[in-house]
Design a protein around this motif. Structure first.
Motif, mmCIF file in Angstrom:
data_model
loop_
_atom_site.group_PDB
_atom_site.id
_atom_site.type_symbol
_atom_site.label_atom_id
_atom_site.label_comp_id
_atom_site.label_asym_id
_atom_site.label_seq_id
_atom_site.Cartn_x
_atom_site.Cartn_y
_atom_site.Cartn_z
ATOM 1 N N ASN A 443 0.810 -1.229 0.000
ATOM 2 C CA ASN A 443 0.000 0.000 0.000
ATOM 3 C C ASN A 443 0.837 1.269 0.000
ATOM 4 O OD1 ASN A 443 -2.538 -1.290 -0.119
ATOM 5 N ND2 ASN A 443 -2.487 -1.639 2.097
ATOM 6 N N SER A 444 2.108 1.160 -0.401
ATOM 7 C CA SER A 444 2.923 2.363 -0.561
ATOM 8 C C SER A 444 2.377 3.218 -1.704
ATOM 9 C CB SER A 444 4.376 1.987 -0.868
ATOM 10 O OG SER A 444 4.995 1.405 0.239
ATOM 11 N N ARG A 445 2.566 4.521 -1.570
ATOM 12 C CA ARG A 445 2.144 5.451 -2.617
ATOM 13 C C ARG A 445 3.327 5.736 -3.533
ATOM 14 N NH1 ARG A 445 -1.671 9.701 0.843
ATOM 15 N NH2 ARG A 445 -3.185 8.117 1.514
ATOM 16 N N ILE A 446 3.104 5.561 -4.813
ATOM 17 C CA ILE A 446 4.153 5.719 -5.820
ATOM 18 C C ILE A 446 3.820 6.943 -6.664
ATOM 19 C CG2 ILE A 446 5.415 4.594 -7.685
ATOM 20 C CD1 ILE A 446 5.555 3.103 -5.003
ATOM 21 N N ARG A 447 4.778 7.859 -6.790
ATOM 22 C CA ARG A 447 4.520 9.084 -7.541
ATOM 23 C C ARG A 447 5.138 9.009 -8.926
ATOM 24 N NH1 ARG A 447 1.820 12.620 -4.739
ATOM 25 N NH2 ARG A 447 1.826 12.510 -2.465
ATOM 26 N N TYR A 448 4.443 9.594 -9.892
ATOM 27 C CA TYR A 448 4.866 9.526 -11.285
ATOM 28 C C TYR A 448 6.289 10.019 -11.485
ATOM 29 C CZ TYR A 448 0.031 8.580 -12.629
ATOM 30 O OH TYR A 448 -1.211 8.012 -12.777
ATOM 31 N N GLY A 449 7.075 9.227 -12.202
ATOM 32 C CA GLY A 449 8.403 9.630 -12.630
ATOM 33 C C GLY A 449 9.469 9.615 -11.553
ATOM 34 N N LYS A 450 9.129 9.254 -10.326
ATOM 35 C CA LYS A 450 10.093 9.296 -9.232
ATOM 36 C C LYS A 450 10.922 8.014 -9.188
ATOM 37 C CE LYS A 450 8.762 13.311 -7.687
ATOM 38 N NZ LYS A 450 9.646 14.488 -7.814
ATOM 39 N N GLN A 451 12.151 8.156 -8.714
ATOM 40 C CA GLN A 451 13.022 7.000 -8.534
ATOM 41 C C GLN A 451 12.473 6.127 -7.403
ATOM 42 O OE1 GLN A 451 17.488 7.297 -8.863
ATOM 43 N NE2 GLN A 451 17.352 6.814 -6.688
ATOM 44 N N LEU A 452 12.564 4.824 -7.600
ATOM 45 C CA LEU A 452 12.005 3.884 -6.646
ATOM 46 C C LEU A 452 13.026 2.793 -6.382
ATOM 47 C CD1 LEU A 452 9.433 2.935 -5.095
ATOM 48 C CD2 LEU A 452 8.792 1.693 -7.158
ATOM 49 N N VAL A 453 13.402 2.626 -5.117
ATOM 50 C CA VAL A 453 14.336 1.568 -4.729
ATOM 51 C C VAL A 453 13.519 0.368 -4.252
ATOM 52 C CG1 VAL A 453 16.210 0.900 -3.189
ATOM 53 C CG2 VAL A 453 16.110 3.239 -4.102
ATOM 54 N N VAL A 454 13.710 -0.754 -4.919
ATOM 55 C CA VAL A 454 12.988 -1.979 -4.577
ATOM 56 C C VAL A 454 13.983 -2.959 -3.968
ATOM 57 C CG1 VAL A 454 11.555 -3.867 -5.429
ATOM 58 C CG2 VAL A 454 11.353 -1.591 -6.460
ATOM 59 N N VAL A 455 13.740 -3.354 -2.726
ATOM 60 C CA VAL A 455 14.617 -4.288 -2.014
ATOM 61 C C VAL A 455 13.902 -5.633 -1.922
ATOM 62 C CG1 VAL A 455 15.859 -4.742 0.131
ATOM 63 C CG2 VAL A 455 15.623 -2.394 -0.702
ATOM 64 N N PHE A 456 14.653 -6.709 -2.180
ATOM 65 C CA PHE A 456 14.027 -8.031 -2.185
ATOM 66 C C PHE A 456 15.013 -9.099 -1.725
ATOM 67 C CE2 PHE A 456 15.922 -7.195 -6.274
ATOM 68 C CZ PHE A 456 16.528 -8.387 -6.654
ATOM 69 N N ASN A 457 14.475 -10.222 -1.321
ATOM 70 C CA ASN A 457 15.259 -11.402 -0.945
ATOM 71 C C ASN A 457 15.140 -12.471 -2.015
ATOM 72 O OD1 ASN A 457 16.320 -10.614 1.503
ATOM 73 N ND2 ASN A 457 14.638 -11.454 2.717
ATOM 74 N N VAL A 458 16.217 -13.215 -2.214
ATOM 75 C CA VAL A 458 16.187 -14.450 -2.994
ATOM 76 C C VAL A 458 17.072 -15.437 -2.255
ATOM 77 C CG1 VAL A 458 16.695 -15.585 -5.177
ATOM 78 C CG2 VAL A 458 15.847 -13.240 -5.186
ATOM 79 N N SER A 459 16.575 -16.637 -1.981
ATOM 80 C CA SER A 459 17.337 -17.581 -1.161
ATOM 81 C C SER A 459 18.407 -18.325 -1.948
ATOM 82 C CB SER A 459 16.393 -18.594 -0.508
ATOM 83 O OG SER A 459 15.722 -19.360 -1.496
ATOM 84 N N GLY A 460 18.194 -18.482 -3.257
ATOM 85 C CA GLY A 460 19.133 -19.250 -4.069
ATOM 86 C C GLY A 460 20.120 -18.362 -4.809
ATOM 87 N N VAL A 461 20.725 -18.925 -5.835
ATOM 88 C CA VAL A 461 21.711 -18.202 -6.645
ATOM 89 C C VAL A 461 20.994 -17.195 -7.531
ATOM 90 C CG1 VAL A 461 23.512 -18.432 -8.381
ATOM 91 C CG2 VAL A 461 23.253 -20.188 -6.602
ATOM 92 N N VAL A 462 21.490 -15.969 -7.542
ATOM 93 C CA VAL A 462 20.816 -14.869 -8.247
ATOM 94 C C VAL A 462 21.599 -14.464 -9.476
ATOM 95 C CG1 VAL A 462 20.055 -12.470 -8.046
ATOM 96 C CG2 VAL A 462 19.753 -14.033 -6.126
#
Length: 541
Positions: A443-462
């Motif tokens: 439910n984050s608010r995302i504004r047009y054209g703005k930079q967005l940092v997306v952080v995520f986990n992956v358990s295996g080889v990436v």
């Protein structure tokens, strides 16, 4: 409130159909699961809401359903105390009955930017009604008589950049209008294209395929032709070539269509493509009414509508299909699901259910784009529905080719069950590749054209170079068309490792404008090696 325990009997018929309609190539993947043997209604219309609930509804003039309204409520001036709409809670796998008063049969709708479903039209006393459903534990439908200027039955809707929705066409409605209205005197402009594509014998221009072009205009496809349309000036900007072969693709020769994934580069989208698949040949509607069931079309047409001189490119599906649904998956693949291999849409007019979905990979080389998936055992023919869920599963319901609820002594019984198809990206052997989004939070608010940092986990080889971020608009599905469906691939670089052994980030840019992504609710996914994360809800504003 207990649901009816009645389960339609068609086990032997399913086995016979599977044997009779053996697939021409081996199934590749995916799995099926029945969630509920009965939700009480046959889900003719379906919309995922931003709280992970799904609102579904059927006709109100069909007689009693198999689920009662709460607290002994009954429809006004009626002995019908059953519900014709329900809300399904994905998390608890449970159903709550809802009260809808006017007839929503073959209606249309849009999820508005505030998260409410605004649904328009229907049949008889519902022709001009606007209904709003805002989800909560005790919420119900709110109805506005005469909310529309014209009768809308078999119309298509689309959310616009200004926050309104446009409602286009419908039976004997060769025009369009907007909701909400800017004024009580707002006009209802004519759309001659709908007259030109109207077949007097079978119409074949109902539920037109409508997509918002990234310049703010609308691509509208009906029968076998399409235009680019400036709705604000009531002006046709471009007429596209007739689809090769000239066969009808819209209701009742019901094919389906998607706007292929929009890859954002900077402030624009360089290539915009539409894919139209399946349908029924000319004359099939008249023949089906005589008991002659023509084979469905096995072709897809793909057109780059952003080209100065666009042309259709035809491809052949492994399975012919009419009344199929086309759904964009989070990884950009297209799932073709439900439907039949003969006949047309309408009461008792379809034959030979197609039980196996087909995956279409638009970026593959020609000849290797289609892949048949594992079959269901439940025919989903006329009035079946499907939507994408946040966890990446595909929810499937409905199927009732009769004008009442019929459970025995018919070829395809009314279907009350709800099931899911899990694409192969949800297989357990892919769990090590599957990302999980940490930031942004839901439910984050995302504004047009703005930079967005997306952080995520992956358990295996990436593989850091094979990470992308997609946003999917939740669609309103009925009659083999998912209104408002679009998938955006956000502009950004390769992912990088940040903290610990399994935490990564990718920096992307939010969509640049409401023409590309109308303000509202979207599902955001991180995709790694074509394996999507569970989605999170974000609000584009």
């Amino acid at each position: 409130m207990a649901l009816s325990t009645y389960i339609p009997y068609h086990h032997l018929l399913f086995l016979f159909l599977i044997f009779l309609h053996a697939q021409p190539c081996p199934a590749a993947g995916g799995s099926w699961s029945v969630l509920l043997p009965s939700i009480g209604i046959s889900a003719m219309h379906m919309q995922l809401l931003p709280n992970d609930r799904v609102v579904m509804y059927d006709r109100t003039d069909i007689g009693t359903s198999n689920i009662s309204l709460p607290e002994g409520k009954c429809r006004p001036n009626s002995t019908d105390c059953s519900a014709h709409s329900v809300e399904y809670d994905v998390a608890s796998n449970s159903i709550r009955p809802l009260m809808v008063l006017t007839n929503v049969w073959c209606s249309s709708g849009t999820l508005m930017r505030d998260g409410s479903l605004v649904q328009t039209g229907g049949f008889d006393d519902g022709y001009r009604v606007v209904r709003t459903y805002k989800s909560c534990d005790t919420c119900d439908w709110q109805e506005k008589p005469n909310g529309l200027s014209k009768s809308r039955w078999y119309a298509s809707n689309h959310l616009l950049p200004d926050g309104r929705q446009i409602i286009i066409g419908g039976r004997k409605a060769f025009n369009y209008e907007f909701y909400p209205k800017m004024s009580t005197s707002e006009s209802t402009p004519s759309l001659p294209f709908l007259v030109e594509t109207n077949d007097p014998q079978a119409e074949n221009n109902l539920y037109p395929f409508v997509f918002l072009f990234p310049d703010g205009n609308l691509f509208i496809f009906a029968n076998n032709r399409a235009i680019l349309f400036d709705y604000s000036k009531n002006l046709v900007l471009k007429t596209y070539p007739t689809m090769p072969g000239g066969q009808p693709r819209s209701y009742p020769s019901t094919g389906s269509a998607v706007l292929l994934p929009l890859r954002i580069k900077g402030e624009t989208v360089n290539e915009v493509e539409v894919l139209v698949c399946g349908g029924a040949p000319k004359g099939a509607f008249a023949n089906a009414n005589k008991g002659i069931f023509d084979g469905a079309l096995d072709t897809c047409g793909r057109i780059k509508i952003s080209d100065p001189n666009p042309q259709w490119f035809m491809e052949t599906m492994p399975l012919a299909r009419v009344m199929g649904d086309m759904l964009l998956l989070p990884n950009g693949h297209v799932l073709i699901i439900n439907g039949a291999s003969a006949g047309v849409a309408g009461w008792e007019l379809g034959r030979n259910p197609v039980l196996s979905p087909v995956a279409y990979r638009p970026d593959n080389q020609v000849g290797s784009r289609f892949e048949v998936q594992n079959p269901s055992t439940i025919p989903r023919v006329y009035h079946s529905t499907t939507v994408l869920l946040r966890d990446g599963r595909v929810l499937v319901g409905g199927s009732n080719p009769h004008d009442k609820y019929e459970f025995s002594n018919v070829l395809y019984p009314t279907e009350l069950s709800l099931e899911t198809f899990s694409p192969s990206y949800l297989d357990s052997n892919s769990s090590g590749l599957r990302p999980k989004i940490i930031l942004p939070v839901t439910n984050s608010r995302i504004r047009y054209g703005k930079q967005l940092v997306v952080v995520f986990n992956v358990s295996g080889v990436v593989d850091l170079s094979s990470v992308s971020v997609t946003m999917v608009a939740p669609s309103f599905n009925t009659h083999s068309f998912s209104m408002n469906q679009r998938l955006l691939v956000l502009d950004g670089g390769a992912a990088s490792k940040i903290i610990g052994r399994s935490r990564y980030q990718v920096v992307v840019r939010a969509p640049p404008s409401g023409n590309i992504a109308p303000a509202g609710n979207y599902l955001m996914f991180v995709v790694h090696k074509e394996i999507p994360s569970p989605g999170i809800w974000v609000q584009m504003q």
